[in-house]
Write an enzyme that holds these catalytic residues in place. Structure first.
Site, short mmCIF file in Angstrom:
data_model
loop_
_atom_site.label_atom_id
_atom_site.label_comp_id
_atom_site.label_asym_id
_atom_site.label_seq_id
_atom_site.Cartn_x
_atom_site.Cartn_y
_atom_site.Cartn_z
N SER A 1 0.80 -1.22 0.00
CA SER A 1 0.00 0.00 0.00
C SER A 1 0.84 1.27 0.00
O SER A 1 0.50 2.24 -0.71
CB SER A 1 -0.96 0.00 1.20
OG SER A 1 -1.93 -1.02 1.05
N THR B 1 -5.27 -4.05 8.06
CA THR B 1 -5.19 -5.40 7.54
C THR B 1 -5.08 -6.39 8.70
O THR B 1 -5.17 -6.00 9.88
CB THR B 1 -4.01 -5.54 6.54
OG1 THR B 1 -4.07 -6.81 5.92
CG2 THR B 1 -2.67 -5.34 7.23
N LYS C 1 -8.73 -6.10 11.70
CA LYS C 1 -9.98 -5.64 11.10
C LYS C 1 -11.14 -5.65 12.09
O LYS C 1 -12.03 -4.80 12.02
CB LYS C 1 -10.30 -6.48 9.87
CG LYS C 1 -9.32 -6.24 8.72
CD LYS C 1 -9.74 -6.93 7.45
CE LYS C 1 -8.80 -6.58 6.30
NZ LYS C 1 -9.24 -7.15 5.02
N ASP D 1 -12.95 -3.52 -0.38
CA ASP D 1 -12.56 -4.74 -1.10
C ASP D 1 -13.55 -5.10 -2.20
O ASP D 1 -13.15 -5.53 -3.30
CB ASP D 1 -12.42 -5.91 -0.12
CG ASP D 1 -11.13 -5.85 0.67
OD1 ASP D 1 -10.16 -5.23 0.19
OD2 ASP D 1 -11.07 -6.43 1.77
N ALA E 1 -13.46 -19.63 1.94
CA ALA E 1 -14.36 -18.93 2.85
C ALA E 1 -13.57 -18.10 3.86
O ALA E 1 -13.94 -18.02 5.03
CB ALA E 1 -15.28 -19.92 3.56
N GLY F 1 -11.48 -14.29 4.84
CA GLY F 1 -11.99 -12.95 5.05
C GLY F 1 -12.43 -12.24 3.79
O GLY F 1 -13.37 -11.45 3.82
N GLN G 1 -8.88 -1.24 -4.87
CA GLN G 1 -9.44 -1.06 -3.53
C GLN G 1 -8.77 0.12 -2.81
O GLN G 1 -9.32 0.64 -1.84
CB GLN G 1 -9.31 -2.34 -2.70
CG GLN G 1 -7.89 -2.80 -2.39
CD GLN G 1 -7.23 -2.09 -1.24
OE1 GLN G 1 -7.89 -1.65 -0.31
NE2 GLN G 1 -5.91 -1.96 -1.30
#
Length: 282
Positions: free
Chosen positions: A21, A66, A70, A106, A132, A134, A251
């Protein structure tokens, strides 16, 4: 002393050294000639609540969150945007007056990437989501918002798939691995959220794509490596695909716009910059 007149944003996690980022936001700040900074803030779990409560006094205007912070960000936010409410996770924070807002970008990133690189995905009526974790909830939210009629979540642990499916309504169903081949045969869009490797570094089995229709679309949200085994297998079959790097890039757009007041563009120059960083293997 920190100059609090210069807008400062952050990404926090534990660890967070691997985050790209700062590279993305730094490139945009430079491109637009904006005063500001975006930095990594490694915060251990036992200190995250204090870190988030001190954002204003530390001179931050917001930031990204992150793993594993979260849930703490969700609790710290005074208000959530619609996406964070639907997905149940926060990855972006900003202030409106004195209220800390928690958002989730996201789903936006996923959809914008496919808009760029996988034309026709919004016409998909039946979607199969592998995994399945996050990010799966963000994917489900995105495809439902695009108009999918049915979304099937497939996971080796069916209970986790049930947890992700809960709250999305009757269009979303949860399945174990034994249903994967049957469901994929009817898929218009296949989305992989499973990692390419196990925590110990061992490569995981590649999903068998033999049952997919020739017109099916395939995307993988994993972007390291950019060419995942699943995408390689799909392209070998002649299927149209989109890699996951664009999701990472897109994102980041809403947060930058909130913090610095400019809507940045995701283009090939930015993609090449991040690709080069990935290829360094850092």
């Amino acid at each position: 002393m920190t100059d609090k007149t210069i807008p400062r944003a952050f990404v926090t996690g534990w660890p967070v050294w691997h985050s790209r980022s700062p590279l993305i936001h730094g490139a945009w700040l430079q491109r637009h000639g904006l005063p500001g900074s975006y930095q990594r803030a490694g915060v251990p779990p036992e200190e995250i609540e204090q870190f988030l409560s001190d954002l204003r006094s530390a001179g931050f205007i917001g930031g990204n969150v992150t793993i594993p912070h979260k849930e703490a960000a969700l609790r710290a936010a005074g208000r959530l945007d619609a996406a964070a409410t639907a997905i149940g996770a926060v990855n972006t924070l900003w202030f409106e007056d004195d209220v800390l807002i928690g958002g989730n970008t996201d789903a936006h990133g996923f959809a914008a990437n496919l808009d760029d690189r996988l034309a026709g995905w919004r016409d998909a009526e039946t979607v199969v989501v592998l995994g399945a974790g996050g990010a799966a909830r963000a994917v489900v939210h995105a495809v439902l918002s695009a108009g999918a009629r049915s979304v099937h979540i497939v996971n080796r642990n069916p209970a986790r798939a049930v947890t992700v499916a809960q709250g999305f309504g009757e269009r979303v169903s949860a399945h174990g691995i034994e249903d994967e081949a049957r469901l994929m045969s009817a898929a218009d869009l296949l989305v992989n959220t499973r990692p390419a490797h196990a925590p110990d570094g061992e490569a995981l089995p590649v999903t068998d794509l033999a049952g997919l229709a020739d017109a099916a679309l395939v995307t993988d949200i994993v972007y390291v490596p950019v060419e995942t085994p699943l995408l390689a297998a799909a392209r070998a079959r002649g299927l149209r695909t989109a890699d996951g790097l664009g999701m990472l890039l897109h994102q980041a757009v809403p947060g930058f716009e909130r913090w610095f007041g400019v809507t940045p563009q995701v283009d090939e120059a930015l993609r090449s910059l991040v690709l080069s960083d990935i290829e360094k293997g850092v």
